[in-house]
Motif scaffolding. Structure first.
Motif, short mmCIF file in Angstrom:
data_model
loop_
_atom_site.label_atom_id
_atom_site.label_comp_id
_atom_site.label_asym_id
_atom_site.label_seq_id
_atom_site.Cartn_x
_atom_site.Cartn_y
_atom_site.Cartn_z
N ALA A 109 0.55 -1.59 -0.07
CA ALA A 109 0.30 0.42 -0.41
C ALA A 109 0.93 0.83 0.04
N LYS A 130 -8.16 -2.03 -4.86
CA LYS A 130 -7.34 -2.54 -3.53
C LYS A 130 -5.43 -2.21 -4.23
N SER A 182 -10.61 -0.90 5.41
CA SER A 182 -10.56 -1.91 3.50
C SER A 182 -9.92 -3.52 3.64
N GLU A 183 -8.69 -3.31 4.67
CA GLU A 183 -8.16 -4.88 5.13
C GLU A 183 -8.42 -5.17 5.35
#
Length: 529
Positions: A23, A38, A269-270
């Motif tokens: 990320a 993502k 989100s993860e």
């Protein structure tokens, strides 16, 4: 069986499981799996192959067992490549603090004597690397190769012949290398909050036993997902969750510069299950308007380390029904040394708990004798997760390591039930009029003031009392305070001799990369004070 093979064996056992989500925003690299909407991810197979490719390339560049390989860059995937590539060769990984001044970096490089320095392919790192290479003459760092990361680095990985990579992997998996548990794996320079940084020699033994202690005592699962929010030149980034969770078969989410809004989004989100940050990061997180509504139920528990955590942060998580606890560690031991069981958090909030499974801890006086429960003394630690000493610094090693125990320089107490509580740094104790005053106690009170965002307490010289208590206070945005108001608040909670005689206001506290306040920068008297 040779020490460095564990990660590659883990990859062989679970090749298609996701090991790391990148990320950092730098886009796909060799072996990446794209995920719609993502950040790209890497399976255990892909991550192991990248490390093996880099190890093969390093070998062709002349890197051998014991050679140091340094990296100067913010967090990025190449740190992880290099971590396991050096392990495969028996070389030593040297991540450098990219926030240091060029002169400080020059001193570290001259001390570490690396064979190769990798650097981020962007300014100011490119210019800095060129200048460092020019300034480090042959007598300081012989034959130093300076190589960029990025496209040239990726091309180098792609250019390695597949047969060579396969041969190296076979060599690792068959245990054909003469690399043992005591071989150094990392050279981590301490933050230097009280002086010149020292290089802690981190062996394969220490990393593996820290992983074992963390997995068993903290009950890590292959289903766990944890971020890497802290810098990878620090043991918090490398060894709180990165190496233990990869050892267990879990998943990491790698970030570079900490951004609280981005961090909150990634936790959601993860679907992260474990989160480690330093208090400064938590402070930034709970100040976000979105913190109170963020979906954080996937997180089993949050843990803070690197510095004492203010009570308002605990309260912010408690008010949301989230589990929050404090850990304790240092570069030289662990860094994961204690465990606080979840059922004990309500009644033992603020305690670090008791030692992890394969570790021992004591609280001792100046003569090394155990103090009774409830009394304050120096915390000393022992176990297989202890470093091998300081790089080329026998004197500092002997001062810290005695009879199998590491003298941490931190003050602690142990209660009647065996739970440990960190009181502060031994060097930070203020002695005023013959009384010992522990800054952490006063800082805890100050952090309870609704108009105070941050506070630090130090001692300053005084001709009559020896030292006086000085508080450095950062007011919350939109709030104004006077020294008299701060002192009156402290009088309601503390004995008179602990109330700060001096109060200084600042916009921010000076900190190092681990989030620890640089107290030596605060220890000057106020003008006319």
């Amino acid at each position: 069986m040779s020490a460095p093979g564990w990660f590659f064996r883990r990859a062989m056992a679970i090749p298609d499981r996701i090991a790391l989500v990148d990320a950092t925003g730098r886009g796909p690299r060799t072996g990446a799996t794209t995920r719609e909407g993502k950040p790209p991810a890497y399976t255990y197979r892909a991550l192991a192959e990248r490390a093996a490719r880099l190890a093969t390339r390093l070998r062709t560049l002349g890197v051998r067992r014991g050679d140091r390989v340094a990296i100067l860059a913010p967090n990025r995937l190449e740190h992880v490549d290099l971590l396991f590539a050096t392990a495969a060769l028996g070389a030593v990984f040297v991540p450098l603090n990219f926030r240091l001044h060029a002169e400080e970096l020059r001193e570290l490089l001259a001390d570490a004597q690396p064979r190769i320095l990798f650097y981020a392919d962007a300014e100011p790192f490119s210019a800095m690397a060129v200048d460092l290479a020019r300034d480090l003459d042959l007598h300081q760092v012989p034959d130093l190769a300076v190589l960029p990361l990025g496209e040239e680095y990726e091309a180098g990985l792609q250019g390695v012949e597949t047969e060579q990579v396969a041969a190296l992997l076979e060599e690792i998996l068959q245990g054909g290398q003469d690399i043992g548990m005591e071989d150094p794996w990392m050279l981590l320079y301490t933050g230097g909050t009280t002086g010149k940084p020292k290089g802690a020699v981190i062996s394969h033994r220490q990393v593996i036993w820290n992983a074992v202690n963390t997995v068993t005592s903290w009950e890590l699962s292959p289903c766990d997902i944890a971020p890497v929010f802290t810098p990878l030149f620090h043991t918090g980034g490398l060894n709180v969750f990165l190496t233990p969770l990869l050892h267990r078969g879990g998943r990491l989410v790698l970030t570079d510069k900490f951004d609280p809004e981005r961090a909150l989004h990634l936790i959601e989100s993860e679907g992260m299950t474990l989160v480690f940050m330093v208090p400064t990061m938590y402070h930034m997180l709970v100040e976000l308007p979105g913190f109170v509504t963020a979906r954080l139920q996937s997180v089993r528990w949050f843990i803070s380390g690197g510095a004492p955590c203010p009570e308002p942060i605990y309260e912010a998580f408690r008010s949301r029904g989230l589990i929050f606890k404090e850990g304790y560690g240092l570069t030289e031991v662990g860094p994961n040394n204690f465990v606080l069981p979840l059922q004990d958090i309500p009644r033992k909030a603020g305690s670090v708990g008791f030692p992890v499974l394969h570790a021992a801890a004591r609280v001792v006086d100046e003569d090394g004798r155990d103090v009774p429960p409830g009394e304050v003394g120096e915390l000393i630690l022992s176990g297989p997760h202890m470093c091998s000493g300081y790089w080329r610094n026998v004197e500092a090693t002997r001062a810290a390591s005695r009879d199998g125990w590491w003298y941490t320089g931190d003050l602690a107490r142990r209660d009647e039930e065996g739970y440990f509580w960190i009181v502060g740094r031994k060097k930070d104790v203020i002695i005023s009029g013959g009384e010992n005053i522990y800054p952490l106690e006063i800082e805890t009170v100050l952090h309870g003031h609704p108009a105070i965002a941050e506070a630090a307490v130090v001692g300053v010289p005084d001709p009559k009392w020896g030292e006086r208590v000085k508080a450095v206070v950062v007011p919350r945005e939109g709030h104004r305070l006077t020294a008299e108001e701060v002192q009156e608040y402290c009088r309601r909670h503390l004995a008179g001799y602990k109330v700060p005689r001096l109060v200084e206001f600042r916009d921010a506290l000076p900190k190092n990369a681990a989030g620890k306040v640089l107290k030596r920068e605060l220890q000057h008297p106020l003008p006319n004070g």
